[in-house]
Design a protein around this motif. Sequence first.
Motif, PDB file in Angstrom:
ATOM      1  N   SER A 232      -7.973   4.944   5.281  1.00 41.39           N
ATOM      2  CA  SER A 232      -7.514   4.146   5.032  1.00 41.39           C
ATOM      3  C   SER A 232      -6.104   4.435   6.094  1.00 41.39           C
ATOM      4  CB  SER A 232      -6.506   5.207   4.022  1.00 41.39           C
ATOM      5  OG  SER A 232      -8.073   4.733   2.853  1.00 41.39           O
ATOM      6  N   THR A 235      -2.347   2.615   2.517  1.00 43.64           N
ATOM      7  CA  THR A 235      -2.586   2.270   0.956  1.00 43.64           C
ATOM      8  C   THR A 235      -2.887   1.326   0.571  1.00 43.64           C
ATOM      9  OG1 THR A 235      -1.618   5.230   0.050  1.00 43.64           O
ATOM     10  CG2 THR A 235      -2.403   3.797  -1.672  1.00 43.64           C
ATOM     11  N   GLY A 236      -3.657   0.812   0.711  1.00 43.18           N
ATOM     12  CA  GLY A 236      -3.766  -0.880   0.498  1.00 43.18           C
ATOM     13  C   GLY A 236      -4.751  -1.406   1.104  1.00 43.18           C
ATOM     14  N   THR A 238      -8.186  -0.722   4.559  1.00 47.31           N
ATOM     15  CA  THR A 238      -8.363   0.188   4.842  1.00 47.31           C
ATOM     16  C   THR A 238      -8.980  -0.490   6.132  1.00 47.31           C
ATOM     17  OG1 THR A 238      -9.410   1.243   2.262  1.00 47.31           O
ATOM     18  CG2 THR A 238     -11.175   0.759   4.594  1.00 47.31           C
ATOM     19  N   LEU A 253      -5.867  -4.362  -1.188  1.00 47.33           N
ATOM     20  CA  LEU A 253      -6.666  -3.655  -2.125  1.00 47.33           C
ATOM     21  C   LEU A 253      -5.573  -2.594  -3.277  1.00 47.33           C
ATOM     22  CD1 LEU A 253      -9.648  -2.062  -0.430  1.00 47.33           C
ATOM     23  CD2 LEU A 253      -8.979  -4.670  -1.014  1.00 47.33           C
ATOM     24  N   GLU A 254      -5.656  -2.947  -4.581  1.00 50.63           N
ATOM     25  CA  GLU A 254      -5.071  -1.672  -5.436  1.00 50.63           C
ATOM     26  C   GLU A 254      -5.958  -1.019  -6.131  1.00 50.63           C
ATOM     27  OE1 GLU A 254      -2.987  -4.933  -7.857  1.00 50.63           O
ATOM     28  OE2 GLU A 254      -1.771  -4.886  -6.153  1.00 50.63           O
ATOM     29  N   TYR A 256      -6.908   1.601  -5.715  1.00 47.65           N
ATOM     30  CA  TYR A 256      -7.538   1.890  -4.140  1.00 47.65           C
ATOM     31  C   TYR A 256      -8.205   3.809  -3.895  1.00 47.65           C
ATOM     32  CZ  TYR A 256      -7.001   2.384   1.167  1.00 47.65           C
ATOM     33  OH  TYR A 256      -7.151   2.080   2.087  1.00 47.65           O
ATOM     34  N   GLY A 271     -11.490  -0.600  -3.078  1.00 49.75           N
ATOM     35  CA  GLY A 271     -10.734  -0.852  -4.444  1.00 49.75           C
ATOM     36  C   GLY A 271     -10.260  -2.415  -4.699  1.00 49.75           C
TER      37      GLY A 271
END
Length: 346
Positions: A232, A235-236, A238, A253-254, A256, A271
């Motif tokens: 990661s 946060t969102g 990768t 991405l959510e 996540y 996610g």
Amino acid sequence: MTPPTPRFLGLSTLALTCAAALVATAGTAQAAPAPAAPELAAADNVEILVEPEVSAELPGVRGSGSAEEPLADAVVADVLAEQGAGIAALDAQDKDVRVDIREASDGSAFGVAIVAVPVGSEEAPEAWLFAADHTAQGWEVGLEGSAEFSDILGGSDLLDAEQREAVATATDPEQDVTAATYIGVGLPFAIGTSMIMTGGPHGWGSGRPYSSVDFAGGNGQARAARGGYAYSLCTGWTRVIHDNGYSTDYYHLENYQWLPGNNVGVGHYLGTQGNSLCAGGSTTGAHIHFGLRAYTDPNAAGWYVPLHGRTLGGWTFVEGAAYGGYVYRNGVGTVYPGGSVYNYGF
């Protein structure tokens, strides 16, 4: 594991040597010079993220200042060399540099460096894993995709042995990988399912190489296009480092899943399609922004590479104008943006 809490760190003030010291006799013992205070790490657009237990494992510094500042200074210097710009130039573009120190042990460190861009910008953020060794001269840093990164990581005690050796080998720009259009990477959703290709080959940002493609629809879930070690970046966002000289990025991405280096298999849940902008940039409508990176390309080691002519998920990509182009599969047909693409695997 949850994302670390940011710490904003200031620049330590150096004491000036008094003039009387200049007349010290030859027999007087000379104190070792104090290390220079970091300059880049203290810039307004530099953010250092580190947990207290990780900071405690970093080599200490004499006098005032924190142990993470010299490391961050060295990481930022390497990032600026990659950018070909100074920290003030990035600040003028409202770009921030994040240094996320995630592991430290026995004089070595590992983490993520990000150049974040403003939300709404047509430019895209950039990110690298980094590895660092502390020497008598200070911190030696290697960014992902460089021989230094693989050498430092492979020779350290960071991470567990299997992860360390696999990532060091997979990201080595001198590894022996056979050039082929069929690269053994699928698509960013489950094998045997379909999603809409909402945008054909285009840049990770606004320019070339056309390394990226957008998908939406289906069940909305982003899944690893091949097994590997998943990191990661924020946060969102990768990155999965595969064992075949490639890695894949998944942005926006959510819902996540935070993955700090997990060994994941093909199809691992990452996610859902979304509009997350954890490092800035722009998005129009929930989707998965999927990008391909390579480590053995002599012109772009550790960087995004064109999808054109490469086969992923059973489809060969052909670029046209940005977000145009198409994919084709012999015996099946051609799909243009707006059409449904089935993931045949790899």
